[in-house]
Design an enzyme around this catalytic site. Structure first.
Site, PDB file in Angstrom:
ATOM      1  CG  LEU A   1      -1.865   1.211   1.321  1.00 12.54           C
ATOM      2  CD1 LEU A   1      -2.893   1.162   0.202  1.00 12.54           C
ATOM      3  CD2 LEU A   1      -2.565   1.242   2.671  1.00 12.54           C
TER       4      LEU A   1
ATOM      5  CG  HIS B   1       7.900   5.136   8.672  1.00  9.57           C
ATOM      6  ND1 HIS B   1       7.363   6.271   8.110  1.00  9.57           N
ATOM      7  CD2 HIS B   1       9.237   5.161   8.390  1.00  9.57           C
ATOM      8  CE1 HIS B   1       8.311   6.952   7.511  1.00  9.57           C
ATOM      9  NE2 HIS B   1       9.471   6.304   7.666  1.00  9.57           N
TER      10      HIS B   1
END
Length: 368
Positions: free
Chosen positions: A125, A229
């Site tokens: 993604l 992240h």
């Protein structure tokens, strides 16, 4: 915006995306030959007749039809670990106890395992930062669930997503820096490139198979265990809203969390439905004939055809959904390769909020 299966004409853009996404995005590595093979594998997977999941990999692209720009990618691995082992660290608590001395100490360990072998995995993604727009992130994320709901025989009844862990712009991972210092003398970018290219033998050869005590790790390494992240936080929120949960398994390289959910329990799978369509000149959800519409006026709807190799999906506010049929405007039907009597699957995306604009939507900046 239209979602479609990737084709070999998308190789140049996919190579650019693989470069843009940076270290740690192991499902798309900046290796043009490997990407070409990935595209060929995806095209063959969409074409294949399937009764149970095998080594199929489905890679979708999000295209702006007016410009031809590819805005992003989204993928599904039908059977994780089918062709190469899928390793994780499992976070456990071990208690040491001396009855005679009256001492007890609980410590956390990391133990290498391949618990998720055979699960389906949503992956790849990525939404290009300069091409963000409203609903693009939700479309890329949730379209996979419509495809899986329509073709459950192609997938496992359990689904995982490996979320990208913490690393900086220079490609340094605090967790990997600790592992590198003690076990595997490879730079983070090199290690993730090897895994992304399909080479995993060094994991068995060099990475610890015995439990690791996290109390012996550096403070920086411990701080990023199960953390994502910064560009992945919005994607994790979307998956958590779908019902995905983190149950203590983390990535071997950046310690990012893996989340899981039963396919039948995913909110978008449960909320989607398939109905035959009727093509109209407008299909607007206002006026006569739409008083029994299942969706609110101007509510954005994710709509997809039920094909595989000719799969198409988009977001529209012009679909009228009665209990037993969908009314679709002609232009939209043509875009989605639909004809009268065909079935289409829909999913309401919910009303937009004031913050969900082209430049500020929190859902639109992520990769995993």
């Amino acid at each position: 915006m239209v979602i479609r299966p990737i084709t070999d004409t998308d190789l140049d853009t996919l190579a650019q995306i693989a470069k843009e996404s940076g270290p740690g995005f192991t499902s798309l590595m900046p290796d043009r030959d490997a990407l070409a093979r990935k595209i060929a594998h995806s095209m063959a997977s969409f074409e294949r007749r399937v009764t149970s999941p095998g080594d199929e990999h489905y890679l979708f692209v999000l295209e702006d039809e007016s410009t031809g720009d590819i805005l992003g990618t989204s993928g599904i691995e039908a059977n994780a670990g089918h062709t190469r082992p899928l390793y994780h660290f499992r976070r456990n608590t071990v208690t040491h106890h001396s009855r005679d001395l009256g001492l007890r100490r609980s410590v956390e360990t990391l133990t290498r395992c391949n618990h998720y072998t055979g699960y389906s995995e949503i992956c790849s993604l990525y939404l290009r930062p300069e091409l963000r727009r409203a609903h693009a992130g939700k479309l890329l994320s949730r379209v996979r669930f419509l495809f899986m709901a329509q073709h459950p025989e192609r997938f496992s009844d359990k689904v995982i997503a490996e979320m990208r862990g913490v690393s900086n712009g220079a490609g340094q991972s605090p967790f990997w820096n600790w592992l590198k210092a003690h076990f595997v003398d490879l730079e983070f970018g090199r290690a993730t490139h090897l895994v992304g290219s399909g080479y995993t033998e060094f994991i068995d050869e060099l990475m610890p198979s015995h439990p690791l005590y996290t109390c012996l790790m550096s403070e920086e390494a411990r701080a990023v265990l199960s953390q994502v992240h910064e560009n992945t936080r919005p994607a994790l929120k979307i998956l958590e809203a779908e019902g995905f949960q983190h149950k203590g398994l983390i990535d071997l390289f950046d310690a990012g969390p893996t989340v899981e959910c039963a396919l039948a329990d995913i909110a978008s799978v449960r909320s989607s439905s398939a109905c035959p369509i009727i093509i109209s000149e407008t299909g607007k959800r206002t006026g006569n004939g739409h008083e029994h519409n299942r969706y609110q006026p101007d509510e954005p709807i994710l709509i997809a055809n039920t094909g595989t190799a000719d799969f198409r999906a988009t977001v529209s506010s012009e679909v009228s959904a009665q209990p037993d049929k969908l009314t679709v405007p002609l232009a939209l039907a043509e875009k989605l390769h639909l004809r009268n009597g065909n079935f289409a699957r829909t999913l309401p995306l919910g009303q937009s909020t004031p913050t969900q604009t082209r430049n500020t939507a929190p859902e639109l900046s992520y990769a995993y």
